[in-house]
Design an enzyme around this catalytic site. Structure first.
Site, PDB file in Angstrom:
ATOM      1  N   CYS A   1     112.934  26.091  -8.640  1.00  0.00           N
ATOM      2  CA  CYS A   1     112.678  25.004  -9.595  1.00  0.00           C
ATOM      3  C   CYS A   1     112.097  23.849  -8.788  1.00  0.00           C
ATOM      4  CB  CYS A   1     113.963  24.593 -10.306  1.00  0.00           C
ATOM      5  SG  CYS A   1     114.869  25.973 -11.040  1.00  0.00           S
TER       6      CYS A   1
ATOM      7  N   PRO B   1     109.352  17.941  -8.887  1.00  0.00           N
ATOM      8  CA  PRO B   1     108.006  17.454  -8.579  1.00  0.00           C
ATOM      9  C   PRO B   1     107.501  17.797  -7.182  1.00  0.00           C
ATOM     10  CG  PRO B   1     109.549  15.652  -8.383  1.00  0.00           C
ATOM     11  CD  PRO B   1     110.353  16.834  -8.872  1.00  0.00           C
ATOM     12  N   GLY B   2     108.340  18.311  -6.280  1.00  0.00           N
ATOM     13  CA  GLY B   2     107.808  18.858  -5.047  1.00  0.00           C
ATOM     14  C   GLY B   2     108.201  18.199  -3.745  1.00  0.00           C
TER      15      GLY B   2
ATOM     16  N   LYS C   1     111.076  18.367  -2.127  1.00  0.00           N
ATOM     17  CA  LYS C   1     111.781  19.353  -1.288  1.00  0.00           C
ATOM     18  C   LYS C   1     110.812  20.441  -0.839  1.00  0.00           C
ATOM     19  CE  LYS C   1     116.183  18.721  -3.760  1.00  0.00           C
ATOM     20  NZ  LYS C   1     115.637  17.990  -4.922  1.00  0.00           N
TER      21      LYS C   1
ATOM     22  N   ASP D   1     107.788  26.615 -10.957  1.00  0.00           N
ATOM     23  CA  ASP D   1     108.381  25.738 -11.963  1.00  0.00           C
ATOM     24  C   ASP D   1     108.033  26.272 -13.345  1.00  0.00           C
ATOM     25  OD1 ASP D   1     109.855  22.935 -11.803  1.00  0.00           O
ATOM     26  OD2 ASP D   1     108.685  22.967 -13.647  1.00  0.00           O
TER      27      ASP D   1
ATOM     28  N   ASP E   1     109.546  31.110 -15.731  1.00  0.00           N
ATOM     29  CA  ASP E   1     110.934  30.759 -16.018  1.00  0.00           C
ATOM     30  C   ASP E   1     111.768  31.247 -14.836  1.00  0.00           C
ATOM     31  OD1 ASP E   1     113.522  30.520 -16.872  1.00  0.00           O
ATOM     32  OD2 ASP E   1     113.291  31.746 -18.670  1.00  0.00           O
TER      33      ASP E   1
ATOM     34  N   CYS F   1     121.779  17.379  -8.836  1.00  0.00           N
ATOM     35  CA  CYS F   1     122.011  15.941  -8.706  1.00  0.00           C
ATOM     36  C   CYS F   1     123.033  15.513  -9.751  1.00  0.00           C
ATOM     37  CB  CYS F   1     120.704  15.152  -8.824  1.00  0.00           C
ATOM     38  SG  CYS F   1     119.680  15.610 -10.220  1.00  0.00           S
TER      39      CYS F   1
END
Length: 774
Positions: free
Chosen positions: A180, A183-184, A186, A211, A238, A317
């Site tokens: 997942c 936005p990138g 990591k 994603d 998915d 998170c």
């Protein structure tokens, strides 16, 4: 309808007979303004007090920290050789300027390195985003951050978000899946770790970043493109049903299992309240209850594709045990000993965290508590599931070692809230082991179904009978069938035999295979070794014999090839063997762009700055060694004459024919004031001049490295009062050590159509900043 007049003035708004002032987001009159959001949620406080995830006596401190703005955090790109130069610039210039500074009555604290991040490559300060953007006193620092971020040399990333990649212990040969990824931030870290050795242009490993959201995939592409890696592929699936991929090994098709998997699942995000303020009013326990099942399905799919001996990092998170320990406990129970929680306590010295909890309760959004599944009424069974509760058997619970999970609380080190757990796969998952094949005459189809077939039909792992012939040591590669997570149908591993694939072509997946959303992607077409475009390129740049021609691809079947890209050998293998089962959004790094004017000089393709560090190990001609002063001239003057270069560079440039060149700076260990890392720039040798083809933000980066201050005021005007001559140089160009040198901001085409065309009509017109490959 007629065209709307854009110049028409809007009717002025009046209040109490007077013109109404323009509202801003921070005004109290803005209906959804952040200033109106009260940072209070009684249900949130009640829930976490009851669960006791915060140590005794610290809850008020915890809540106060949650109400404070999140500090700004930056990370220096670790794999680039320029990291030390950027760190030196930050410490010696920008951080010193921030000391003892006051903005709106708030004293700015000197930035401090994150104690647990290696090599002082991550820093945090009490500067909020709002202050950083709006304060004139911080304008230079803000421009520096924006410019270096666009260049890929700095990432503005939340501190706790940096933890999962560090715990993965990545080596350059690892095959990595980010399930997942958008936005990138990591993903960018994973790419950095893969390229830890800058002398290796093509690491054996790669990163596949996935994603489910098609639009967010393009945000992911933007993040990844900053790092110019040939080892990253962005796909759109998915995560709970991401297809199993194959690769060719010694002429045989093998299943691809990943050495490292990052499973940063969608979550309720209550650990992000410090930056996402609207979570305060939207938070309820039902968010966690609704996401729990999806989180388990994604995690199960992840461990299915993890190689034996590999590590998967699960993170959220969220502080909620329903999304954290409950998912880990369910995963460990399903694995029947195939997985174990790794002890990561010593991996990040200096990081403060709380161990995972072993006891928790489930609460509905109405405030009703349940301590055990047996207490849940049948009417609630669709909302509350058995996996949300801790195991009731004390021995089984102790064996799970949930205390090895890590929960980061905001008040301990002034961060956001976060949860992370490291899982190691010791053996194949129980439903992925190979079962013995039974001959048809021995099987009664109506009553006795072979376990592997039963799995393919959708039975859950718990329902599959254990065969006497099952070998626990059977390797994962022997998979015959696999169960979908919680009843979700699996993506078929076998392509339609009726579909014939063209050689060396990876097109988008056919519509019959799966539903595709978003934009239709151009195909990925690999070139053959005898492609007619190679001889001129090989001769012009004198490419070394070991140049991997098979790794070069383009994005079109027909017509002239506009751009050429490169991927690593391993990613090429994956692309060619899986075009039917995955939707690829982007991959590869651009290395050459077509320049029609260049054909008369012997090569139709000029070098692209994005791929210069990938190509340079193979280029043996058309390289001009330049000095620090040459770098300043090339990056501050648009079309300097050859005579502006130093003596050595000038004499070398005169010997070269017109066309694309490499401008290379090599560090001098004796000159400590000069950059101590190599710099490669794309350039063009004209009739009487030379120019650097470098995107604006990279241009600013290299200028800072050679000691030139770069700053624009808010109107984009020069602050040094210099003017331009027809040749594009500044009248006071001799004073390159001046306080401020401002680089022009024209867009790429304007920059390439500069005054050089007045000197030499055969110069190419090419973009220095390209959009996404697709």
């Amino acid at each position: 309808m007629g065209r709307r007049n854009r110049n028409r003035q809007k009717p002025q708004q009046f209040r109490d007979g007077r013109p109404e002032a323009k509202r801003t987001r921070d005004d109290a009159g803005w209906g959804a303004g952040y200033s109106e959001i009260v940072k209070e949620n009684k249900l949130f406080e009640h829930y976490y007090k009851e669960l006791k995830i915060v140590p005794d006596g610290e809850f008020e401190e915890f809540m106060e920290a949650m109400r404070e703005p999140l500090p700004a955090t930056i990370r220096i790109t670790g794999y680039k050789s320029h990291a030390k130069e950027i760190l030196h610039t930050l410490k010696e210039k920008y951080f010193k300027e921030l000391q003892d500074l006051e903005v709106d009555g708030q004293k700015i604290e000197a930035p401090q390195p994150l104690s647990w991040y290696p090599d002082e490559l991550a820093w945090h300060t009490n500067l909020s985003r709002k202050i950083l953007r709006k304060s004139p006193l911080l304008e230079k620092f803000h421009q520096f951050l924006v410019s270096e971020t666009e260049s890929g040399n700095i990432s503005r990333q939340e501190a706790v978000s940096m933890i999962p990649p560090l715990l993965m212990k990545i080596d350059s040969q690892h095959k990595i899946l980010d399930m997942c990824a958008a936005p990138g931030s990591k993903t960018a870290q994973l790419i950095e770790m893969l390229h830890s050795d800058m002398d290796v242009p093509f690491p054996e490993g790669f990163v596949i970043a996935n994603d489910v959201d098609n639009k967010r995939c393009y945000l992911l592409v933007h993040q990844a493109k900053r790092l110019n890696s040939p080892c990253i592929m962005v796909v759109n699936h998915d995560a709970s049903n991401i297809p199993r991929l194959h690769f060719d090994q010694d002429g045989k098709k093998e299943v691809l299992f990943y050495d490292r998997i990052l499973c940063d699942v969608p979550c309720s995000g209550d650990g992000t309240m410090r930056k996402n303020i609207d979570v305060w009013k939207k938070w309820t326990t039902s968010n966690s209850l609704q996401l729990h099942g999806l989180q388990i399905r994604i995690a199960v799919r992840g461990v299915e594709q993890l190689a034996v001996g590999g590590r998967m990092v699960y993170s959220t998170c969220s502080l909620n045990p329903i999304e954290d320990e409950a998912v880990i406990a369910a995963l460990l129970e399903k694995s029947e000993g195939a997985l174990e929680l790794a002890d990561a306590s010593a991996d990040l010295p200096g990081l403060k965290y709380m161990p995972g909890i072993t006891s928790w309760k489930v609460m509905t959004k109405e405030g009703q508590w349940f301590s055990d599944w047996s207490e849940v009424p049948k009417s609630r069974h669709t909302q509350i599931r058995p996996t949300m509760f801790p195991p009731t058997d004390p021995e089984k619970l102790a064996n799970l070692r949930l205390e090895r999970c890590m929960r980061i609380l905001p008040h301990h080190q002034n961060t956001g809230g976060f949860f992370v757990a490291v899982l190691v796969k010791k053996e194949p998952m129980p439903w992925n082991r190979r079962y013995p094949k039974l001959r048809n005459k021995d099987v009664n189809a109506s009553s006795d179904v072979a376990p592997a077939e039963e799995l393919q039909m959708g039975a859950s792992p718990a329902e599959v009978p254990q065969s006497d012939g099952l070998s626990p040591d059977t390797p994962v590669e022997a998979v015959e069938g696999e169960t979908p997570a919680e009843g979700t149908p699996s993506v078929p591993d076998t392509p339609d035999p009726s579909e014939v694939k063209k050689d060396n072509v990876c097109g988008p997946p056919p519509q019959k295979k799966m539903k595709l959303f978003g934009f239709k992607e151009d195909p990925f077409v690999f070139l053959t070794e005898d492609d007619p475009i190679f001889p001129s390129i090989q001769a012009f740049y004198d490419l070394s014999p070991d140049f991997p021609k098979l790794n070069v691809l383009t994005r079109t079947h027909e017509g002239k090839k506009r751009h050429l890209y490169m991927v690593s050998k391993e990613l090429r293998n994956v692309l060619l063997n899986n075009s039917e089962r995955m939707k690829v959004i982007n991959t590869g790094v651009k290395v050459w762009s077509r320049n029609t004017d260049g054909e008369e000089f012997g090569c139709a393709f000029r070098l692209a700055q994005e791929g210069i560090y990938t190509l340079c190990p193979y280029i043996r001609a058309r390289i001009i060694n330049i000095s620090v002063e040459d770098v300043k001239v090339l990056l501050t003057q648009e079309n300097p004459f050859l005579s502006k270069l130093g003596e050595d560079a000038h004499s070398h440039a005169k010997k070269l024919e017109m066309g694309s060149i490499v401008l290379r700076y090599l560090p001098d260990p004796k000159d400590h004031d000069a950059p101590q890392c190599p710099i490669d720039l794309c350039g063009w040798r004209g009739k009487a001049s030379i120019r650097a083809f470098v995107p604006r933000n990279e241009r600013l980066h290299y200028l800072r490295m050679v000691g030139v201050e770069v700053f624009r005021d808010k109107q984009g005007k020069r602050t040094d009062g210099s003017t331009e001559t027809q040749e594009g140089s500044t009248e006071d160009a001799e004073g390159l050590s001046q306080e401020s040198v401002v680089v022009k901001q024209e867009d790429a085409e304007t920059e390439q159509n500069g005054s050089e065309s007045n000197i030499n009509s055969t110069e190419p017109v090419a973009s220095t900043c390209d959009g996404p490959m697709s």
